[in-house]
Motif scaffolding. Sequence first.
Motif, PDB file in Angstrom:
ATOM      1  N   ASN A  61       0.950  -1.326   0.042  1.00  0.00           N
ATOM      2  CA  ASN A  61       0.072  -0.151  -0.044  1.00  0.00           C
ATOM      3  C   ASN A  61       0.844   1.200   0.161  1.00  0.00           C
ATOM      4  O   ASN A  61       0.523   2.228  -0.798  1.00  0.00           O
ATOM      5  CB  ASN A  61      -0.758   0.073   1.276  1.00  0.00           C
ATOM      6  CG  ASN A  61      -2.300  -0.694   0.933  1.00  0.00           C
ATOM      7  OD1 ASN A  61      -2.321  -1.036  -0.226  1.00  0.00           O
ATOM      8  ND2 ASN A  61      -2.985  -1.001   2.069  1.00  0.00           N
ATOM      9  N   GLU A  62       1.945   1.295   1.073  1.00  0.00           N
ATOM     10  CA  GLU A  62       2.500   2.503   1.110  1.00  0.00           C
ATOM     11  C   GLU A  62       3.137   3.104  -0.364  1.00  0.00           C
ATOM     12  O   GLU A  62       3.049   4.123  -0.582  1.00  0.00           O
ATOM     13  CB  GLU A  62       4.008   2.209   1.946  1.00  0.00           C
ATOM     14  CG  GLU A  62       3.460   1.719   3.274  1.00  0.00           C
ATOM     15  CD  GLU A  62       3.749   0.167   3.198  1.00  0.00           C
ATOM     16  OE1 GLU A  62       4.651  -0.421   3.015  1.00  0.00           O
ATOM     17  OE2 GLU A  62       2.399  -0.433   3.012  1.00  0.00           O
ATOM     18  N   GLU A  63       3.465   2.021  -1.019  1.00  0.00           N
ATOM     19  CA  GLU A  63       4.235   2.159  -2.450  1.00  0.00           C
ATOM     20  C   GLU A  63       3.079   3.097  -3.338  1.00  0.00           C
ATOM     21  O   GLU A  63       3.631   4.263  -3.674  1.00  0.00           O
ATOM     22  CB  GLU A  63       4.478   1.189  -3.292  1.00  0.00           C
ATOM     23  CG  GLU A  63       5.189   1.051  -4.382  1.00  0.00           C
ATOM     24  CD  GLU A  63       5.661   0.168  -5.185  1.00  0.00           C
ATOM     25  OE1 GLU A  63       5.928  -0.111  -6.392  1.00  0.00           O
ATOM     26  OE2 GLU A  63       5.870  -1.309  -4.302  1.00  0.00           O
ATOM     27  N   ILE A  64       2.048   2.735  -3.392  1.00  0.00           N
ATOM     28  CA  ILE A  64       1.078   3.753  -4.146  1.00  0.00           C
ATOM     29  C   ILE A  64       0.620   5.027  -3.493  1.00  0.00           C
ATOM     30  O   ILE A  64       0.428   5.736  -3.936  1.00  0.00           O
ATOM     31  CB  ILE A  64       0.072   2.972  -4.969  1.00  0.00           C
ATOM     32  CG1 ILE A  64      -0.874   2.278  -3.898  1.00  0.00           C
ATOM     33  CG2 ILE A  64       0.554   2.116  -6.060  1.00  0.00           C
ATOM     34  CD1 ILE A  64      -2.349   1.720  -4.238  1.00  0.00           C
ATOM     35  N   GLU A  65       0.107   4.709  -2.345  1.00  0.00           N
ATOM     36  CA  GLU A  65      -0.710   5.728  -1.458  1.00  0.00           C
ATOM     37  C   GLU A  65       0.166   6.742  -1.306  1.00  0.00           C
ATOM     38  O   GLU A  65      -0.288   7.887  -1.204  1.00  0.00           O
ATOM     39  CB  GLU A  65      -1.294   4.998  -0.486  1.00  0.00           C
ATOM     40  CG  GLU A  65      -2.845   4.706  -0.979  1.00  0.00           C
ATOM     41  CD  GLU A  65      -3.431   3.354  -0.049  1.00  0.00           C
ATOM     42  OE1 GLU A  65      -3.396   3.737   1.244  1.00  0.00           O
ATOM     43  OE2 GLU A  65      -4.151   2.670  -0.539  1.00  0.00           O
ATOM     44  N   HIS A  66       1.001   6.545  -0.492  1.00  0.00           N
ATOM     45  CA  HIS A  66       2.144   7.672  -0.334  1.00  0.00           C
ATOM     46  C   HIS A  66       2.962   8.244  -1.266  1.00  0.00           C
ATOM     47  O   HIS A  66       2.786   9.229  -1.596  1.00  0.00           O
ATOM     48  CB  HIS A  66       2.973   7.158   0.846  1.00  0.00           C
ATOM     49  CG  HIS A  66       2.161   6.685   2.049  1.00  0.00           C
ATOM     50  ND1 HIS A  66       2.682   5.990   2.999  1.00  0.00           N
ATOM     51  CD2 HIS A  66       0.843   7.022   2.582  1.00  0.00           C
ATOM     52  CE1 HIS A  66       1.707   5.771   3.908  1.00  0.00           C
ATOM     53  NE2 HIS A  66       0.793   6.325   3.497  1.00  0.00           N
ATOM     54  N   SER A  67       3.810   7.634  -2.042  1.00  0.00           N
ATOM     55  CA  SER A  67       4.604   7.982  -2.893  1.00  0.00           C
ATOM     56  C   SER A  67       4.018   8.713  -4.072  1.00  0.00           C
ATOM     57  O   SER A  67       4.056   9.830  -4.451  1.00  0.00           O
ATOM     58  CB  SER A  67       5.920   7.326  -3.285  1.00  0.00           C
ATOM     59  OG  SER A  67       5.250   6.044  -3.979  1.00  0.00           O
ATOM     60  N   PHE A  68       3.190   7.750  -4.617  1.00  0.00           N
ATOM     61  CA  PHE A  68       2.392   7.845  -6.077  1.00  0.00           C
ATOM     62  C   PHE A  68       1.717   9.218  -5.966  1.00  0.00           C
ATOM     63  O   PHE A  68       1.656  10.221  -6.796  1.00  0.00           O
ATOM     64  CB  PHE A  68       2.042   6.694  -6.592  1.00  0.00           C
ATOM     65  CG  PHE A  68       1.421   7.014  -7.975  1.00  0.00           C
ATOM     66  CD1 PHE A  68       1.866   7.511  -9.163  1.00  0.00           C
ATOM     67  CD2 PHE A  68      -0.087   6.777  -8.266  1.00  0.00           C
ATOM     68  CE1 PHE A  68       1.258   7.588 -10.436  1.00  0.00           C
ATOM     69  CE2 PHE A  68      -0.877   7.195  -9.213  1.00  0.00           C
ATOM     70  CZ  PHE A  68      -0.036   7.639 -10.377  1.00  0.00           C
ATOM     71  N   ILE A  69       0.552   8.983  -5.202  1.00  0.00           N
ATOM     72  CA  ILE A  69      -0.159   9.884  -5.123  1.00  0.00           C
ATOM     73  C   ILE A  69       0.299  11.346  -4.604  1.00  0.00           C
ATOM     74  O   ILE A  69       0.025  12.673  -4.982  1.00  0.00           O
ATOM     75  CB  ILE A  69      -1.493   9.629  -4.175  1.00  0.00           C
ATOM     76  CG1 ILE A  69      -2.328   8.405  -4.852  1.00  0.00           C
ATOM     77  CG2 ILE A  69      -2.627  10.862  -3.916  1.00  0.00           C
ATOM     78  CD1 ILE A  69      -3.315   8.060  -4.190  1.00  0.00           C
ATOM     79  N   GLU A  70       1.389  11.235  -3.464  1.00  0.00           N
ATOM     80  CA  GLU A  70       1.790  12.471  -3.052  1.00  0.00           C
ATOM     81  C   GLU A  70       2.588  13.022  -4.041  1.00  0.00           C
ATOM     82  O   GLU A  70       2.475  14.306  -4.260  1.00  0.00           O
ATOM     83  CB  GLU A  70       2.848  12.089  -1.861  1.00  0.00           C
ATOM     84  CG  GLU A  70       2.048  12.003  -0.505  1.00  0.00           C
ATOM     85  CD  GLU A  70       1.075  13.066  -0.183  1.00  0.00           C
ATOM     86  OE1 GLU A  70       1.360  14.307  -0.310  1.00  0.00           O
ATOM     87  OE2 GLU A  70      -0.169  12.742  -0.033  1.00  0.00           O
TER      88      GLU A  70
END
Length: 301
Positions: A61-70
Motif C-alpha cells: 500500500n505505501e508504495e502507491i498511496e504515499h509516494s505516487f499520490i503525494e
Amino acid sequence: MLLLAVDFGNTTLKAALFENEKLLEVRYSLSIIDLEDWINQIKNNFSKNLEGIIISSVRKNEEIEHSFIENLKKKIKLIIKLNSDSKKIATDSKVISVVVLDENTPLPIQNNYKTPKTLGKDRLAAVIGAYFLEKETTKQPTLVIDAGTCITFDFIDTKESKGIYEGGSISLGLNMRFKALNHFTAKLPLFESNENLPNPMGKSTQEAMQSGVQFGLMSEIKGIIDFYQNQIKSTDNKELDSKLNIVVCGGDALILKKWWEEYVINFTNTTHNYTKWIIEPNLVLIGLQRIFQFIKNNEDN
Ligand SMILES: Nc1ncnc2c1ncn2[C@@H]1O[C@H](COP(=O)(O)OP(=O)(O)O)[C@@H](O)[C@H]1O
Ligand SMILES: CC(C)(COP(=O)(O)O)[C@@H](O)C(=O)NCCC(=O)O
Ligand SMILES: [K+]
C-alpha cells in the motif's frame, strides 16, 4: 471527461486513458516516472479535463498511496480529492478524483468473497471488466483467467441479471513455475517454456520440466473449466443457456490460448465443445473504468 485507469501488478504497471467507456490509449510496462509524465501530458495537452484516476494495486500500500499520490499532488500539481476522504466523485472541474480500489469502494456487482479486504483488487476489477465487457449482450456466468505473475481464476455468476463474484483460485504463474523448479532443487536448470505445447512424456530434463509446467498447466486449466461448467449446469436447469464464458488476460494470455487450442485438439475428448476464449489484454483497466462510471452514475441519481 477523461479517466485514467491504473493497474499496479506484481510485475508490470499498466494504464489506460478512457473517454467514458471508450478506450483512447493504453500503455504497458510503465515505470512510475513514465506514468507521472503521461499524467502531466494528459493534463497539459488535452482540451478535455482529466476527471479522475482509478487505481488497482496488488503491491504494498505505501508504495502507491504515499509516494505516487503525494507525487501527483506535488510534482504534477494536481488538486486531488481522495476517495478515502469521501466516496463521492468531485464535481469541480479543477479537482481530480482519485479512487484507490479497496474493500469500501461501491461496486456494480455483488462481492461474495469472505475477505474483501485481502482480495486482490486486480481480480475484482477483472471480473467486473468481464461482466460488463459488452453492454448489450446478455450477461453469462464467466470465468476469468488472469495469466500474470500468478495465474488467477475467478468466477462471476449471474442471477436475476445481477453479477455475483463468487471467488476462485490463485495459482503459480508461468515464469514462477520454472523459477520455482530451479530455485528449490540442486540440479534443475532454469528453462523457459517451449513455444509449442510439449508431449507429456518428456524424454530429457528440459522436456520433462516443460511437460510438467506447460502440460501440467493445461490439465489444471481443464480441471477448473470443467468444474465451473458443471457448476452452472447443476444450478441452472436451462441446459441451453448454461455455457461458460471464458475471458483471459495478463501477459501470458496469448501463449496460453495457443497451447490450450493444441491441448483441446490433442488431449481432450473431441465430443466436448469447449467455449472459445475471449482474449482481452485490458480487462483489469476496463473493469476499473466500469467501477468509476458506476460510482459517478450512482451519485447523479
Ligand atoms: N513484454 C513483457 N513484459 C513483461 N512480462 C511479459 C511480457 N510478455 C510476456 N510477459 C509475461 O507476462 C507476465 C506478467 O504479466 P502481467 O499481466 O503484466 O503481470 P502482473 O499483472 O502480475 O504484473 C510475466 O510474468 C511474463 O511471463
Ligand atoms: C493473487 C495476486 C498475487 C495476483 O497478482 P498478479 O499476478 O496479478 O500480479 C493478487 O491478486 C493478490 O495479491 N491477491 C491477494 C489475495 C487474494 O486475492 O485473496
Ligand atoms: K494474475
